[in-house]
Design an enzyme around this catalytic site. Structure first.
Site, short mmCIF file in Angstrom:
data_model
loop_
_atom_site.label_atom_id
_atom_site.label_comp_id
_atom_site.label_asym_id
_atom_site.label_seq_id
_atom_site.Cartn_x
_atom_site.Cartn_y
_atom_site.Cartn_z
N GLY A 311 0.84 -1.19 0.00
CA GLY A 311 0.00 0.00 0.00
C GLY A 311 0.87 1.24 0.00
CB CYS A 318 -2.11 8.44 2.33
SG CYS A 318 -1.86 7.07 3.43
CG ASP A 351 -0.50 -0.49 5.60
OD1 ASP A 351 -1.47 -0.01 6.22
OD2 ASP A 351 0.67 -0.06 5.72
NE ARG A 416 5.44 5.30 7.11
CZ ARG A 416 5.24 4.01 6.94
NH1 ARG A 416 5.92 3.15 7.62
NH2 ARG A 416 4.33 3.57 6.10
CD GLU A 483 -27.83 -0.71 -8.95
OE1 GLU A 483 -28.68 -0.62 -9.85
OE2 GLU A 483 -26.93 -1.59 -8.97
CB SER A 484 -23.03 -0.28 -4.29
OG SER A 484 -22.86 -0.88 -5.53
P1 XMP Z 1 -6.12 3.77 6.88
O1 XMP Z 1 -6.81 3.94 5.55
O2 XMP Z 1 -6.45 2.46 7.52
O3 XMP Z 1 -4.56 3.74 6.52
O4 XMP Z 1 -6.37 4.93 7.79
C1 XMP Z 1 -3.56 3.46 7.47
C2 XMP Z 1 -2.22 3.32 6.76
O5 XMP Z 1 -1.84 4.53 6.10
C3 XMP Z 1 -0.41 4.62 6.02
N1 XMP Z 1 0.00 5.94 6.51
C4 XMP Z 1 0.31 6.98 5.72
N2 XMP Z 1 0.47 7.06 4.39
N3 XMP Z 1 1.00 9.36 4.62
C5 XMP Z 1 0.83 8.27 3.83
O6 XMP Z 1 0.99 8.36 2.61
C6 XMP Z 1 0.86 9.34 5.97
O7 XMP Z 1 1.01 10.35 6.65
C7 XMP Z 1 0.52 8.08 6.55
N4 XMP Z 1 0.35 7.68 7.83
C8 XMP Z 1 0.03 6.37 7.78
C9 XMP Z 1 0.15 3.47 6.83
O8 XMP Z 1 0.56 2.48 5.93
C10 XMP Z 1 -1.04 3.04 7.67
O9 XMP Z 1 -0.97 1.69 8.08
#
Ligand code: XMP
Length: 495
Positions: A311, A318, A351, A416, A483-484
């Site tokens: 992901g 993100c 992820d 990161r 529709e969903s």
């Molecule tokens: P969800 O959709 O579950 O996503 O809220 C959680 C995942 O998003 C990633 N993550 C980030 N990706 N910028 C990004 O591009 C960010 O600031 C960021 N913070 C988290 C990470 O993989 C997490 O598990």
């Protein structure tokens, strides 16, 4: 005649298209599976199976010790986030590992030359609520054991432990590798309430107490446990020197898996870190990420990864795709990586970007062995942070690990996203800051998501996650999407 999900995603990939979860719907199939009979067990990494395919994200607003404990006691696993100093992270891992005291790995011991009165005094001074003490010599070798019976049997307080104790030769004991089940059998067979564990040199390496073992074995049906009956936990540790330092500390408290995580894992730094850690800690699983394409997944697996996070940019917080213009819509990214690792035994964790249980069903049908959840768990009681009220609605804070706030506050976030050394205020954020609705205890969220997954498995006629991979699917249009969703109704509660 619809295509299989795999064939559909392959066809799109051949034409240079990539799909998101919302572009797809799975076709129901003839079924002999009732949702309650479906088995949703997944996998986090090569050696860590999960009875529920959910992993909590390594984010400062999602996973600390209480989330990791909650995830493991519900059959998933939590990844303790890295935005804290290594010692604090070590303490959190230790807290999770000690949560179920199936095994006491550092029992309190006494010496044979002291009197029973001195033992009583020690109990009082230290506030120990137990009366059983293994007796060891100056090389930590087990020489005997004292239990509450001995205190009753020897009323004279000046009696020496060496006279009152049951000597080593008469003690039922186990080996370092004795599991809680084996310990229970041994203790029941020999009618003893404690079972010390010794190594080949007779050194004391642990202690089982029957009441703990019965409690742990009785309540742990779906828990994610290690061989000693402790909850499993993973920790995100970054790369290179920082990762090596954290790994050493975390290995010392029994961390089950290291997550080597950066926003772009197909880099020399990550590959080298995975390779080095795998050689240094062959008994600990290494999960690496994130990537979103076949070659990236392959290189990480070749470097030694035991699980791969897929992901880049699908997460709810993100902005990587907007800021950097990179990324692959998540359904296709998961598909590419699953295909690349077919037959390797290395599971894929999808992820980010999971907004509903239906998305989880799609990710598993594509071939993911688990999903990592951030936003869906950030509003629960087990996530860090307090409830805040916005326009009278209870909320909890949720921000990206690449957001401006995370970059200002945490060196791990700067690293990161490759922003080390850039002065504060000049970082390029790749995430946003906000709030998610407060959702109460995690149990209700997990039950809701799991109910959806079981329901999807019932519709697909899939008894296991493996079976889901035979699903057929269609790509839908915007009209199909509309529709969903609920429509032509004023909703009582809008999400
Ligand atoms: P969800 O959709 O579950 O996503 O809220 C959680 C995942 O998003 C990633 N993550 C980030 N990706 N910028 C990004 O591009 C960010 O600031 C960021 N913070 C988290 C990470 O993989 C997490 O598990």
């Amino acid at each position: 005649m619809s295509l299989s999900l795999q064939a559909l995603l392959q066809k799109r990939a051949d034409d240079g298209f990539a799909l998101a979860y919302s572009d797809l719907l799975l076709e129901p199939a003839h079924s002999a599976v009732m949702p309650r009979d479906a088995d949703p067990s997944g996998r986090f990494s090569r050696t860590i199976p999960l009875s529920v395919p959910f992993v909590s994200a390594a984010m400062s607003t999602v996973t600390t010790a209480s989330m990791a404990i909650a995830m493991a006691t519900h059959g998933g696993i939590g990844v303790i986030h890295p935005a804290m100093d290594p010692e604090e992270q070590r303490k959190m891992v230790r807290k999770v590992k000690l949560r179920l005291n199936g095994l006491i790995d550092t029992p309190v011991t006494i010496r044979a030359q002291i009197s029973l009165e001195e033992v009583r005094q020690l109990r009082e001074d230290k506030g120990y609520g137990f009366e059983t003490f293994p007796v060891v010599d100056d090389r930590d070798r087990l020489v005997g054991i004292i239990t509450s019976n001995d205190f009753k049997f020897w009323p004279d307080p000046s009696t020496l432990v060496s006279d009152a104790m049951t000597p080593y030769e008469k003690i039922v004991h186990g080996k370092r590798s004795t599991t809680p089940e084996e310990a229970r059998t041994l203790m029941r067979t020999h009618r003893v309430r404690v079972l010390p564990l010794v190594d080949d040199d007779r050194k004391l390496v642990g202690l089982y107490v029957s009441s703990d073992v019965e409690r742990v074995l009785g309540s742990r049906k779906n828990y994610t446990l290690d061989a000693q009956g402790h909850l499993r936990v993973a920790a995100s540790i970054g790369t290179l020197e920082d990762a090596y330092k954290r790994a050493e500390l975390l290995a010392s408290v029994g961390c089950d898996a290291f997550v080597v995580g950066t926003a772009h894992a197909d880099t020399q730094g990550v590959l080298e870190t995975v390779h080095t850690l795998k050689h240094t800690y062959p008994h600990i699983d290494i999960v690496a990420g994130n990537t979103s394409y076949d070659e990236g997944a392959k290189r990480l697996a070749q470097a030694g990864a035991d699980g791969i996070l897929v992901g880049q940019g699908p997460g709810s917080i993100c902005t990587t795709r907007i800021v950097a213009g990179i990324g692959i819509p998540q359904a296709s990214a998961v598909f590419e990586c699953v295909q690349a690792l077919k037959g390797s035994g290395v599971p894929i964790i999808a992820d980010g970007g999971i907004t509903t249980s239906g998305d989880i069903v799609k990710a598993l049908a594509i071939g993911a062995s688990a999903v990592m959840l951030g936003g869906l768990l950030a509003g629960t009681d087990e996530a860090p942070g307090e409830k805040v009220y916005v326009n009278g609605q209870p909320m909890k804070e949720y921000f990206g690990m690449g957001s401006g706030r995370a970059m200002r506050e945490h060196a791990a976030s700067r690293k990161r996203y490759g922003q080390q050394g850039i002065p504060s205020g000049k970082h390029t954020p790749e995430g946003v800051e906000g709030r998610v609705p407060y959702r109460g205890p995690i149990e209700s969220v997990i039950n809701e998501l799991l109910g959806g997954v079981r329901s999807g498995m019932g519709y697909l006629g899939a008894k296991t996650i493996e079976d889901m991979r035979a699903a057929h699917a269609v790509q839908i249009t915007q009209a199909g999407y509309v529709e969903s969703r609920p429509h032509n109704i004023y909703l009582d509660h809008s999400e």
